[in-house]
Every structure is written in structure tokens, then in C-alpha cells.
Enzyme design. Sequence first.
Site, PDB file in Angstrom:
ATOM      1  N   TYR A  24       0.843  -1.201   0.000  1.00 14.96           N
ATOM      2  CA  TYR A  24       0.000   0.000   0.000  1.00 14.96           C
ATOM      3  C   TYR A  24       0.879   1.252   0.000  1.00 14.96           C
ATOM      4  CZ  TYR A  24      -3.897   3.077   1.171  1.00 14.96           C
ATOM      5  OH  TYR A  24      -4.847   4.054   1.145  1.00 14.96           O
TER       6      TYR A  24
ATOM      7  N   PHE B 253      -7.730  19.505 -24.420  1.00 14.50           N
ATOM      8  CA  PHE B 253      -8.541  18.340 -24.809  1.00 14.50           C
ATOM      9  C   PHE B 253      -9.865  18.341 -24.045  1.00 14.50           C
ATOM     10  CE2 PHE B 253      -9.637  13.759 -25.120  1.00 14.50           C
ATOM     11  CZ  PHE B 253      -9.884  13.783 -26.474  1.00 14.50           C
ATOM     12  N   ASP B 254     -10.806  17.486 -24.470  1.00 13.18           N
ATOM     13  CA  ASP B 254     -12.173  17.568 -23.931  1.00 13.18           C
ATOM     14  C   ASP B 254     -12.263  17.386 -22.418  1.00 13.18           C
ATOM     15  OD1 ASP B 254     -11.681  14.828 -24.013  1.00 13.18           O
ATOM     16  OD2 ASP B 254     -13.617  14.279 -24.866  1.00 13.18           O
TER      17      ASP B 254
ATOM     18  N   ASP C 108       0.504  18.986 -20.915  1.00 10.69           N
ATOM     19  CA  ASP C 108      -0.290  17.773 -21.022  1.00 10.69           C
ATOM     20  C   ASP C 108       0.549  16.874 -21.911  1.00 10.69           C
ATOM     21  OD1 ASP C 108      -1.871  15.724 -21.961  1.00 10.69           O
ATOM     22  OD2 ASP C 108      -3.711  16.909 -21.922  1.00 10.69           O
TER      23      ASP C 108
ATOM     24  N   ALA D 265       0.497  13.634 -22.718  1.00  9.90           N
ATOM     25  CA  ALA D 265      -0.030  12.329 -23.152  1.00  9.90           C
ATOM     26  C   ALA D 265       0.756  11.739 -24.332  1.00  9.90           C
ATOM     27  CB  ALA D 265      -1.513  12.458 -23.511  1.00  9.90           C
TER      28      ALA D 265
ATOM     29  N   LYS E  15      -1.408   6.567 -23.452  1.00  9.02           N
ATOM     30  CA  LYS E  15      -0.919   6.876 -24.802  1.00  9.02           C
ATOM     31  C   LYS E  15       0.580   6.560 -24.860  1.00  9.02           C
ATOM     32  CE  LYS E  15      -4.811   9.516 -24.547  1.00  9.02           C
ATOM     33  NZ  LYS E  15      -5.646   9.600 -23.338  1.00  9.02           N
TER      34      LYS E  15
ATOM     35  N   HIS F 103     -20.613  13.574 -26.012  1.00  7.10           N
ATOM     36  CA  HIS F 103     -20.360  12.634 -27.116  1.00  7.10           C
ATOM     37  C   HIS F 103     -20.303  11.180 -26.682  1.00  7.10           C
ATOM     38  CE1 HIS F 103     -16.548  13.987 -25.430  1.00  7.10           C
ATOM     39  NE2 HIS F 103     -16.041  12.841 -25.786  1.00  7.10           N
TER      40      HIS F 103
END
Length: 459
Positions: free
Chosen positions: A73, A125-126, A216, A218, A259, A451
Amino acid sequence: MSDSIGPEPYKFKMVEPLRQTSREDRERLIAEAGYNVFNLRAEDVYIDLLTDSGTSTMSQFQWAALLLGDESYAGSRSFFRFQETVTNITGYPYVLPTHQGRGAENILAAMLIQPGSVIPGNMHFDTTRAHIKLKGATPLDLVIAPGLDPEDCHPFKANIDLGRLEGVLQEHGSRKVPFVLITVTCNNNGGQPASMENVRSAAEICRRYRVPLFFDAARFAENCYFIRTRESGYQDREILRIAQEMFSYGDGCVMSSKKDGLVNIGGFMAFSDETLYRQACGLAVIYEGFPTYGGMAGRDMEALSVGLQEVLELPYLRFRIEQVAHLAGRLQEGGVPIVLPPGGHAVYLDARRFAPHIPQREFRGQALVVALYVEAGIRGVDLGPSMFGEEDTATGHEKYPDLELVRLAIPRRAYTNAHMDFVADSILEIYHNRVNLRGLKMVYQTPILRHFTCRFDYA
Ligand code: F0G
């Protein structure tokens, strides 16, 4: 040896059978799904280009690393190995695992964003937009103008407009702008890269206004590959060194490991500043988990440590980017309107030019997505009004985004170029018969990230 795309720099040791359905089956299945491909069962899809997120094939070294997972843990050995890997690539000493990218975004937003804040970036991004808006703040997309023109062949279409960035910081200052976020590569406009020069200049502006700069990250490795191939001075530089330089201009990053981590789940945030990290840890304990696992199993952190190193290898990256370019090239030869130049993780069809006979209000990108599934069992995704548009609740009218793109995202190390040729042939066929494409109307939607769950019918 020529520079053209060679065969895959790996071979297959495990395969997953694909199932082909009949056209009649697909017509029924897509109608049952409310003409929204997110509602399909994956086994009813032949080639799945919905996303490159969490769909990578892991290497033998990653599968082997899973067995080394320490599931303690607190203080897991796997965490320290993972932390060391991230710090080596980013230079950021403080690393916090999260369950995926949006977990990291949630913590960053909760830490730093106030109602009324303004968050400039190249193009959020969304999920990032949603987190910013949920906090009562305003996301600002400041990508350079060529970034919004699908036909413009600018080599770095994710660059942030430095003049506009400076203008926003001058107007609002650090009181209203808690951070700037640069997304590498930029998903919304075609998987396009930002240049090192642009990142460096943006960082310099941020520093002057005492506003932290985050990435970001990714698809950071794909961005670094484009820097290596397109920006002078980097041609002989190792991808790792390019990544280290890029991250050195920022104060931290949020990452979706699904990604460029080459794993199926996971994310993290990393900081240069200990105070920010401590603040993030406080929130992580509530939303993600104890700071040495943060929503990830020890074994997944092991696989991620390996993935983050493999993603920087040149033969891997070269094949990856050239596979995308191969599909793009086949479509371009056939006259299909796509975003140029081809990006890092996907080929983007320009729905506006593909189906100009369908009015904007009839979701022409979604119409194309539906046709791709019905004709060939291929699943793409509409990155147009269904994702980035929204209903103005005051007037009931739609607000439309700048771009109407259909993304064909290519999972990493999953499909061959024979699959890509099948995709190209299918799209060329649809393009030749494009007058038959039919518009759609949205018959159900939710206020946030609609979406994923909305439903359509033929208009
Ligand atoms: N940032 C970018 C640039 C992304 O593309 C995504 C996810 C996220 C953040 C969120 O990460 O999914 O791990 O929570 N993009 C996926 C896609 C969903 O299909 O492009 P996540």
C-alpha cells in the site's frame, strides 16, 4: 536501405482474433447503438480506430515486468522505480501516480483553479476543458492560426500564439491565470506537434508573469520525434534528450499513460516544486489513492516504467509515425480531404470538405463515422460538433467548434500496414460515393462530455 517505411520493428507472439460482421448486422447494430459508436460492443468492430488510448500492445519486457509488481500500500518498490523513470525523462523530482490522465487533471484543477480563472493553452482536450469549466473557469485555446486550417502544412501546428498568450497574461496576470497548459502533441487539431522554440518562448513569457507552465504530456514522445525530424538543431539528438529539454522549460506535467506510456491504464502528474506536489498529495489521497500508488497497481507501474523507456526508442517511433503517414498518404493520393501534415497518433478526415452537402447542423462528421462502420466495420470518432460543440442553454442553439474532424486513431503496435491499407481502401470507396452520406440529428444528450452517451437518428 531507403528511408521509406520498413516492416514493423517487432514481431507478434500473441494474437487477438478479429471478427467480421455482415453489412446487414452492422446496420442493425449501429441503429441499436443510437448511431453513436461509443455504444457498440468492441467485438462487433473489425478495425478499432476509436482511440489510441489504452489500446497499445505491450512488449514482452512489459509483460515480464508485471511479475515484479510490489503491491504494498505504501512505499512500494514499483513506485520508486516508476518515479526514477519519470524523473529521468522529465527532470521533475516529484511524481504522483493517478488512475489515468483525467485523474491528474482533476487534481491540478482542484489545486489551482478558482471560479473566474482563465486557463490559456494551445488547445485543451475535452476532459481538460470539462475540468476547467466544472471549476467555473474559462479554457482559452490560443493555438496559432495555421493550427485551425486543415490544409496548412505548417510543421508545428500545435504552437501557441505567443502574442495572444502575452496579451492574456498582461490582461489577467497571475491572479486570474493560475497556470498555462501546453498539450504535446495536440489531439484536437490533428495530433500536431509544438516546436521546442515555441515551448521555450512560451515558458519565457510565463516566467515573466510568474505563471507556472504545465504540459499535457499524453503524447510527448511523438512530439519529440517531430522536433527531431522537423526542427533544425535536433536531427542527431536522442529522443530522451529532446524530452528532457522540453520538460525543462515547464514546471510540471499531467500525463495519460494510456498513450505514450504504452500501457492500458494509468496516469501521473509530476512537479519541479515540492510545495505544489504536497498540495497534490493531499488531494490524491481523497480522489486517487495513497501517493505511492495513486490508483495504479504496483505491477502496472512496473509495466509503465518499461513502456516509458520503450516509447523513446527511435525504431519504434519511426515506424509509429510512418505508419500514420502511410495511411494518410494513401488517402491523400485518392483525393480524400485530410488534415495536413499527418499527425502523430491518427489520421484526421476533414468532414467539412468530405461531405459539404450535409449541413453543419446535421453532424456531418458523425455521419461519416457511421458510414465507416456500416461499410467496413471500422470505428473512428467525430472530433467535431458532437464532441466540441455544445448547446447554448439560453438560446437552445448549437455553438460550433472551429474544426469538424473525424479521427482515425491508430493504436500503438497493434495493427499492421495491411490493416491500414484495408482502412484506406474502405475510405476511398466511401469518398467516391460520398453523395450518399446522410446527415443525423441528435436526439439525446447530457450537459457535460455529451459525445460519450448521446444518441442520434437520421435527419
Ligand atoms: N489529454 C489528452 C491530450 C488526451 O488525448 C486525453 C485522452 C487526456 C488528456 C485524458 O486522459 O483518457 O487517460 O483520462 N484522450 C483519449 C483520446 C480519451 O481518445 O484521445 P485519460
